[in-house]
Design an enzyme around this catalytic site. Structure first.
Site, short mmCIF file in Angstrom:
data_model
loop_
_atom_site.label_atom_id
_atom_site.label_comp_id
_atom_site.label_asym_id
_atom_site.label_seq_id
_atom_site.Cartn_x
_atom_site.Cartn_y
_atom_site.Cartn_z
N ARG A 177 -12.21 -47.58 72.62
CA ARG A 177 -12.77 -48.86 73.05
C ARG A 177 -11.75 -49.55 73.96
O ARG A 177 -10.53 -49.40 73.77
CB ARG A 177 -13.05 -49.75 71.84
CG ARG A 177 -14.25 -49.31 71.01
CD ARG A 177 -15.56 -49.57 71.73
NE ARG A 177 -16.73 -49.23 70.93
CZ ARG A 177 -17.43 -48.11 71.04
NH1 ARG A 177 -17.06 -47.18 71.91
NH2 ARG A 177 -18.50 -47.90 70.31
N HIS A 215 -18.16 -45.43 80.98
CA HIS A 215 -18.52 -45.21 79.56
C HIS A 215 -19.56 -44.07 79.46
O HIS A 215 -20.57 -44.20 78.77
CB HIS A 215 -19.06 -46.49 78.92
CG HIS A 215 -19.03 -46.48 77.41
ND1 HIS A 215 -18.76 -47.58 76.63
CD2 HIS A 215 -19.24 -45.47 76.51
CE1 HIS A 215 -18.82 -47.27 75.35
NE2 HIS A 215 -19.10 -45.99 75.24
P1 NDP Z 1 -14.35 -41.37 62.75
O1 NDP Z 1 -14.58 -42.52 61.84
O2 NDP Z 1 -14.90 -40.04 62.38
O3 NDP Z 1 -12.78 -41.19 62.98
C1 NDP Z 1 -11.93 -42.27 63.18
C2 NDP Z 1 -10.49 -41.79 63.12
O4 NDP Z 1 -9.63 -42.90 63.41
C3 NDP Z 1 -10.09 -41.27 61.73
O5 NDP Z 1 -9.22 -40.19 61.84
C4 NDP Z 1 -9.36 -42.48 61.13
O6 NDP Z 1 -8.39 -42.14 60.14
C5 NDP Z 1 -8.67 -43.01 62.37
N1 NDP Z 1 -8.27 -44.41 62.16
C6 NDP Z 1 -9.04 -45.47 61.86
N2 NDP Z 1 -8.28 -46.57 61.69
C7 NDP Z 1 -7.00 -46.17 61.86
C8 NDP Z 1 -5.75 -46.83 61.79
N3 NDP Z 1 -5.66 -48.14 61.50
N4 NDP Z 1 -4.62 -46.11 62.00
C9 NDP Z 1 -4.69 -44.79 62.28
N5 NDP Z 1 -5.84 -44.10 62.37
C10 NDP Z 1 -6.99 -44.79 62.16
O7 NDP Z 1 -14.90 -41.83 64.18
P2 NDP Z 1 -15.41 -40.91 65.38
O8 NDP Z 1 -14.44 -39.83 65.61
O9 NDP Z 1 -16.83 -40.57 65.18
O10 NDP Z 1 -15.39 -41.98 66.59
C11 NDP Z 1 -14.19 -42.64 66.96
C12 NDP Z 1 -14.47 -43.75 67.95
O11 NDP Z 1 -14.78 -43.22 69.22
C13 NDP Z 1 -15.69 -44.64 67.65
O12 NDP Z 1 -15.40 -45.60 66.67
C14 NDP Z 1 -15.98 -45.25 69.00
O13 NDP Z 1 -15.21 -46.43 69.15
C15 NDP Z 1 -15.47 -44.20 69.98
N6 NDP Z 1 -16.59 -43.57 70.70
C16 NDP Z 1 -16.63 -43.67 72.06
C17 NDP Z 1 -17.64 -43.07 72.76
C18 NDP Z 1 -17.68 -43.14 74.25
O14 NDP Z 1 -18.73 -42.90 74.83
N7 NDP Z 1 -16.57 -43.46 74.91
C19 NDP Z 1 -18.71 -42.32 72.10
C20 NDP Z 1 -18.56 -42.28 70.68
C21 NDP Z 1 -17.54 -42.88 70.02
P3 NDP Z 1 -8.84 -41.46 58.75
O15 NDP Z 1 -9.16 -40.03 59.11
O16 NDP Z 1 -7.63 -41.55 57.92
O17 NDP Z 1 -10.02 -42.22 58.26
C1 OXD Z 2 -20.22 -45.22 71.16
C2 OXD Z 2 -21.35 -44.33 71.31
O1 OXD Z 2 -19.87 -45.55 70.01
O2 OXD Z 2 -21.83 -44.19 72.45
O3 OXD Z 2 -19.64 -45.58 72.20
O4 OXD Z 2 -21.78 -43.73 70.32
#
Ligand code: NDP
Ligand code: OXD
Length: 314
Positions: A229, A277
């Site tokens: 983000r 995006h």
């Molecule tokens: P997940 O919830 O599967 O994974 C999130 C990861 O971030 C986990 O490994 C988690 O740790 C880690 N994390 C969360 N908080 C912290 C912290 N404070 N310190 C260190 N590590 C942390 O999410 P996804 O992989 O499905 O998606 C990740 C993000 O990608 C979404 O939230 C979204 O913002 C972004 N996204 C962007 C898209 C785009 O089009 N650009 C599309 C889809 C998603 P732990 O394993 O320990 O829980």
């Molecule tokens: C996001 C998505 O979280 O497209 O950005 O799923």
């Protein structure tokens, strides 16, 4: 309304995107009424809200709501609003989105590894600058966030020959690559990464994580790919890191304001690649099934798949 009734109104709210979804949902769930206009439904009839960026307060007016299904992987915009108490929130985990995201990250890691931005600059200057090709194992990709998307990227990057390190909130047992956790291990992660990929959710803990202090510990000449983000990165700190050579290039897919304003300095910065995006996207062919299943689970009084932990914020 009984707990196992497979009927009621499904409100689908995602203005300007996911156009084919209401039709597909209606086909898959014929005993429900799928509506796209909040103004045209009785809020008390709504049993499931399938939403992306709903207007503030919309969900709290639905007294029989059993499920809030977010039409994306990131849920921060929903969680910043007031939510009806006790209604489970589910996010999408879309295998198609995961594959597209992994392709995007691999494509840009290869491009950065092969120094494509430098070659393009050299071409524009008619400069025959020879850059020797190096094996990907000499480049370490550090992934901030090794959840669904980050761990898929780690797998594809490892198969392409990159060395990979990760960083997560909780300690991982045997992820198949060195994985650091918690703030205290972030410095070691930064010392190793040549390319840093942000795939974190946006939470109070991760907002503005990438600031001047963060860049202070980054390897000189590293690159950054932000697909998490926009608010993970402090913009002035990023520009400073690029202008002082701490970073050699940044690939940005997400921004504090989207669309990125026309006159934003990122557009013309010679060391920034902007994409709109579009690193990945949700598609009914790979994501509809879990939404349908979640609506059925909710009708049966069962928790949905991919339920968001509201305390944790992701
Ligand atoms: P997940 O919830 O599967 O994974 C999130 C990861 O971030 C986990 O490994 C988690 O740790 C880690 N994390 C969360 N908080 C912290 C912290 N404070 N310190 C260190 N590590 C942390 O999410 P996804 O992989 O499905 O998606 C990740 C993000 O990608 C979404 O939230 C979204 O913002 C972004 N996204 C962007 C898209 C785009 O089009 N650009 C599309 C889809 C998603 P732990 O394993 O320990 O829980
Ligand atoms: C996001 C998505 O979280 O497209 O950005 O799923």
């Amino acid at each position: 309304m009984s707990g196992t009734e497979q009927s009621g109104t499904i409100l689908f709210h995602s203005p300007g995107s996911h156009e084919s979804w209401p039709r597909e949902l209606q086909k898959a769930l014929p005993s429900y009424n799928v509506h796209t206009s909040f103004a045209e439904v009785d809020p008390d009839d709504v049993v499931a809200a399938v939403v992306w960026n709903p207007p503030s307060g919309m969900l709290t007016s639905m007294r029989n709501l059993r499920l809030i299904q977010v039409m994306g992987a990131g849920v921060e915009s929903l969680l910043s609003d007031q939510l009806p108490l006790g209604v489970p929130v589910a996010r999408l985990v879309d295998p198609g989105l995961t594959v597209r995201m992994s392709e995007y990250v691999l494509m840009h890691c290869l491009s950065l590894h092969r120094q494509v931005p430098d070659l393009q600059r050299a071409q524009r200057a008619h400069d025959w600058t020879y850059i020797a090709p190096a094996p990907p194992s000499e480049t370490c990709v550090g992934i901030l966030g090794v959840g669904v998307l980050g761990s898929s990227c780690a797998r594809i990057l490892s198969s392409a020959g990159f060395s990979v390190v990760g960083w997560s909130r909780s300690k991982k047992t045997d992820p198949g690559f060195p994985c650091y956790s918690g703030r205290h291990e972030l410095e070691e992660f930064k010392r190793r990464a040549d390319i840093i990929v942000i795939l974190l959710p946006l939470t109070d803990e991760t907002e503005n994580l990438v600031d001047d202090d963060f860049f202070a510990g980054v390897k000189r000449g590293a690159a950054l790919i932000n697909v998490g983000r926009g608010k993970h990165v402090v913009e002035d700190a990023l520009i400073n890191a690029l202008d002082t050579g701490v970073l050699r290039h940044a690939v940005l897919d997400v921004f504090r304001t989207e669309p990125l304003p026309k006159y934003h300095s990122f557009w013309d910065h010679p060391k920034i690649t902007v994409t709109p995006h579009n690193s990945s996207a949700t598609h009914p062919a790979t994501a509809l099934e879990q939404v349908v299943e979640n609506i059925k689970l909710a009708a049966a009084g069962l928790p949905p798949k991919n339920q968001v932990d509201l305390e944790r914020g992701y």
